[in-house]
Write a protein that holds these residues in place. Structure first.
Motif, PDB file in Angstrom:
ATOM      1  N   GLY A  10       0.823  -1.209   0.000  1.00 15.75           N
ATOM      2  CA  GLY A  10       0.000   0.000   0.000  1.00 15.75           C
ATOM      3  C   GLY A  10       0.858   1.260   0.000  1.00 15.75           C
ATOM      4  N   ALA A  11       1.903   1.266   0.807  1.00 13.37           N
ATOM      5  CA  ALA A  11       2.813   2.414   0.855  1.00 13.37           C
ATOM      6  C   ALA A  11       3.522   2.586  -0.485  1.00 13.37           C
ATOM      7  CB  ALA A  11       3.831   2.232   1.980  1.00 13.37           C
ATOM      8  N   ALA A  12       3.939   1.499  -1.099  1.00 16.83           N
ATOM      9  CA  ALA A  12       4.623   1.573  -2.394  1.00 16.83           C
ATOM     10  C   ALA A  12       3.695   2.133  -3.455  1.00 16.83           C
ATOM     11  CB  ALA A  12       5.130   0.194  -2.804  1.00 16.83           C
ATOM     12  N   ALA A  13       2.445   1.712  -3.453  1.00 20.38           N
ATOM     13  CA  ALA A  13       1.484   2.183  -4.446  1.00 20.38           C
ATOM     14  C   ALA A  13       1.194   3.672  -4.291  1.00 20.38           C
ATOM     15  CB  ALA A  13       0.188   1.382  -4.343  1.00 20.38           C
ATOM     16  N   GLU A  14       1.320   4.189  -3.065  1.00 19.50           N
ATOM     17  CA  GLU A  14       1.071   5.608  -2.804  1.00 19.50           C
ATOM     18  C   GLU A  14       2.346   6.438  -2.888  1.00 19.50           C
ATOM     19  OE1 GLU A  14      -0.934   5.846   0.935  1.00 19.50           O
ATOM     20  OE2 GLU A  14      -2.534   4.510   0.298  1.00 19.50           O
ATOM     21  N   GLY A  15       3.468   5.797  -3.206  1.00 21.39           N
ATOM     22  CA  GLY A  15       4.726   6.515  -3.319  1.00 21.39           C
ATOM     23  C   GLY A  15       5.289   6.941  -1.974  1.00 21.39           C
ATOM     24  N   GLN A  16       4.964   6.204  -0.929  1.00 22.76           N
ATOM     25  CA  GLN A  16       5.433   6.529   0.411  1.00 22.76           C
ATOM     26  C   GLN A  16       6.326   5.418   0.934  1.00 22.76           C
ATOM     27  OE1 GLN A  16       1.889   6.993   2.694  1.00 22.76           O
ATOM     28  NE2 GLN A  16       1.266   8.865   1.662  1.00 22.76           N
ATOM     29  N   ARG A  17       7.064   5.729   1.982  1.00 22.36           N
ATOM     30  CA  ARG A  17       7.862   4.704   2.651  1.00 22.36           C
ATOM     31  C   ARG A  17       6.992   3.963   3.647  1.00 22.36           C
ATOM     32  NH1 ARG A  17      13.827   5.861   4.200  1.00 22.36           N
ATOM     33  NH2 ARG A  17      14.617   6.195   2.120  1.00 22.36           N
ATOM     34  N   ALA A  18       7.202   2.673   3.749  1.00 20.78           N
ATOM     35  CA  ALA A  18       6.485   1.883   4.751  1.00 20.78           C
ATOM     36  C   ALA A  18       7.198   2.063   6.080  1.00 20.78           C
ATOM     37  CB  ALA A  18       6.462   0.411   4.353  1.00 20.78           C
ATOM     38  N   LYS A  19       6.481   2.517   7.074  1.00 14.78           N
ATOM     39  CA  LYS A  19       7.062   2.719   8.405  1.00 14.78           C
ATOM     40  C   LYS A  19       6.621   1.577   9.291  1.00 14.78           C
ATOM     41  CE  LYS A  19       7.261   7.602   7.673  1.00 14.78           C
ATOM     42  NZ  LYS A  19       6.466   8.774   7.594  1.00 14.78           N
ATOM     43  N   ILE A  20       7.388   0.507   9.260  1.00 12.51           N
ATOM     44  CA  ILE A  20       7.056  -0.703  10.009  1.00 12.51           C
ATOM     45  C   ILE A  20       8.223  -1.035  10.916  1.00 12.51           C
ATOM     46  CG2 ILE A  20       6.494  -3.158   9.832  1.00 12.51           C
ATOM     47  CD1 ILE A  20       5.373  -2.465   6.997  1.00 12.51           C
ATOM     48  N   ASP A  21       7.943  -1.175  12.212  1.00 12.86           N
ATOM     49  CA  ASP A  21       8.976  -1.526  13.180  1.00 12.86           C
ATOM     50  C   ASP A  21       9.130  -3.044  13.202  1.00 12.86           C
ATOM     51  OD1 ASP A  21      10.745  -1.745  15.274  1.00 12.86           O
ATOM     52  OD2 ASP A  21       9.295  -1.155  16.819  1.00 12.86           O
ATOM     53  N   ALA A  22      10.203  -3.538  12.604  1.00 13.42           N
ATOM     54  CA  ALA A  22      10.414  -4.988  12.502  1.00 13.42           C
ATOM     55  C   ALA A  22      10.526  -5.642  13.875  1.00 13.42           C
ATOM     56  CB  ALA A  22      11.667  -5.276  11.683  1.00 13.42           C
ATOM     57  N   LYS A  23      10.995  -4.910  14.857  1.00 15.75           N
ATOM     58  CA  LYS A  23      11.127  -5.482  16.206  1.00 15.75           C
ATOM     59  C   LYS A  23       9.769  -5.721  16.854  1.00 15.75           C
ATOM     60  CE  LYS A  23      15.639  -3.508  17.005  1.00 15.75           C
ATOM     61  NZ  LYS A  23      16.462  -2.589  17.779  1.00 15.75           N
ATOM     62  N   ARG A  36       9.733 -12.175   7.454  1.00 18.21           N
ATOM     63  CA  ARG A  36       9.538 -10.734   7.575  1.00 18.21           C
ATOM     64  C   ARG A  36      10.480  -9.961   6.658  1.00 18.21           C
ATOM     65  NH1 ARG A  36      10.329  -9.984  13.813  1.00 18.21           N
ATOM     66  NH2 ARG A  36      12.019 -11.360  13.235  1.00 18.21           N
ATOM     67  N   TYR A  37      11.533 -10.588   6.192  1.00 12.53           N
ATOM     68  CA  TYR A  37      12.525  -9.881   5.393  1.00 12.53           C
ATOM     69  C   TYR A  37      12.602 -10.388   3.954  1.00 12.53           C
ATOM     70  CZ  TYR A  37      13.746  -8.335  10.003  1.00 12.53           C
ATOM     71  OH  TYR A  37      13.683  -7.811  11.253  1.00 12.53           O
ATOM     72  N   VAL A  38      11.554 -11.028   3.473  1.00 12.29           N
ATOM     73  CA  VAL A  38      11.555 -11.591   2.133  1.00 12.29           C
ATOM     74  C   VAL A  38      10.751 -10.723   1.154  1.00 12.29           C
ATOM     75  CG1 VAL A  38      10.874 -13.624   0.778  1.00 12.29           C
ATOM     76  CG2 VAL A  38      11.874 -13.910   3.030  1.00 12.29           C
ATOM     77  N   LEU A  39       9.890  -9.867   1.638  1.00  7.41           N
ATOM     78  CA  LEU A  39       9.002  -9.087   0.787  1.00  7.41           C
ATOM     79  C   LEU A  39       9.682  -7.869   0.174  1.00  7.41           C
ATOM     80  CD1 LEU A  39       5.778  -9.069   2.968  1.00  7.41           C
ATOM     81  CD2 LEU A  39       6.223 -10.407   0.936  1.00  7.41           C
ATOM     82  N   ALA A  40       9.230  -7.524  -1.006  1.00  6.57           N
ATOM     83  CA  ALA A  40       9.659  -6.297  -1.692  1.00  6.57           C
ATOM     84  C   ALA A  40       8.485  -5.815  -2.525  1.00  6.57           C
ATOM     85  CB  ALA A  40      10.865  -6.568  -2.578  1.00  6.57           C
ATOM     86  N   ALA A  41       8.477  -4.540  -2.846  1.00  2.00           N
ATOM     87  CA  ALA A  41       7.401  -3.985  -3.659  1.00  2.00           C
ATOM     88  C   ALA A  41       7.998  -3.133  -4.763  1.00  2.00           C
ATOM     89  CB  ALA A  41       6.459  -3.152  -2.798  1.00  2.00           C
ATOM     90  N   ILE A  42       7.468  -3.302  -5.966  1.00  2.00           N
ATOM     91  CA  ILE A  42       7.861  -2.496  -7.118  1.00  2.00           C
ATOM     92  C   ILE A  42       6.581  -1.915  -7.700  1.00  2.00           C
ATOM     93  CG2 ILE A  42       8.858  -2.517  -9.427  1.00  2.00           C
ATOM     94  CD1 ILE A  42      10.511  -4.937  -8.574  1.00  2.00           C
ATOM     95  N   VAL A  43       6.601  -0.627  -7.968  1.00  5.87           N
ATOM     96  CA  VAL A  43       5.417   0.032  -8.506  1.00  5.87           C
ATOM     97  C   VAL A  43       5.783   0.735  -9.800  1.00  5.87           C
ATOM     98  CG1 VAL A  43       3.655   1.773  -8.069  1.00  5.87           C
ATOM     99  CG2 VAL A  43       4.487   0.370  -6.198  1.00  5.87           C
ATOM    100  N   ALA A  44       4.953   0.547 -10.825  1.00  2.00           N
ATOM    101  CA  ALA A  44       5.132   1.228 -12.111  1.00  2.00           C
ATOM    102  C   ALA A  44       3.747   1.500 -12.676  1.00  2.00           C
ATOM    103  CB  ALA A  44       5.931   0.361 -13.074  1.00  2.00           C
ATOM    104  N   PRO A  45       3.630   2.526 -13.506  1.00  6.29           N
ATOM    105  CA  PRO A  45       2.326   2.774 -14.144  1.00  6.29           C
ATOM    106  C   PRO A  45       1.894   1.542 -14.945  1.00  6.29           C
ATOM    107  CG  PRO A  45       3.811   4.626 -14.504  1.00  6.29           C
ATOM    108  CD  PRO A  45       4.628   3.530 -13.884  1.00  6.29           C
ATOM    109  N   GLN A  46       0.607   1.307 -15.005  1.00  3.98           N
ATOM    110  CA  GLN A  46       0.077   0.147 -15.714  1.00  3.98           C
ATOM    111  C   GLN A  46       0.539   0.165 -17.166  1.00  3.98           C
ATOM    112  OE1 GLN A  46      -4.107  -0.371 -15.283  1.00  3.98           O
ATOM    113  NE2 GLN A  46      -4.159  -2.209 -16.526  1.00  3.98           N
ATOM    114  N   GLY A  47       1.045  -0.967 -17.622  1.00  5.69           N
ATOM    115  CA  GLY A  47       1.496  -1.104 -18.996  1.00  5.69           C
ATOM    116  C   GLY A  47       2.918  -0.625 -19.233  1.00  5.69           C
TER     117      GLY A  47
END
Length: 66
Positions: A10-23, A36-47
């Motif tokens: 959700g943060a990636a789609a809105e162009g924001q940083r995800a503020k998540i405390d891993a601890k 908890r450390y396997v996920l990544a997000a890439i956002v680009a305009p459709q197409g």
């Protein structure tokens, strides 16, 4: 994990940083790897290209250098 992924994507789609405390996340129990450390997000305009070598006019072998 699902909530973590939803906040990250959700943060990636809105162009924001995800503020998540891993601890503050629960420790995985009986796991071979900490998911908890396997996920990544890439956002680009459709197409549009996600990576440089997918852009029009770029040599497809450009990805070999990456």
């Amino acid at each position: 994990m699902r909530d973590f992924a939803d906040r990250l994507f959700g943060a990636a789609a809105e162009g924001q940083r995800a503020k998540i405390d891993a601890k503050a996340l629960r420790e995985p129990v009986a796991m071979l790897a900490d998911t908890r450390y396997v996920l990544a997000a890439i956002v680009a305009p459709q197409g549009q290209a996600l990576f440089h070598w997918q852009e029009t006019g770029v040599d497809p072998d450009a990805k070999l250098g990456a």
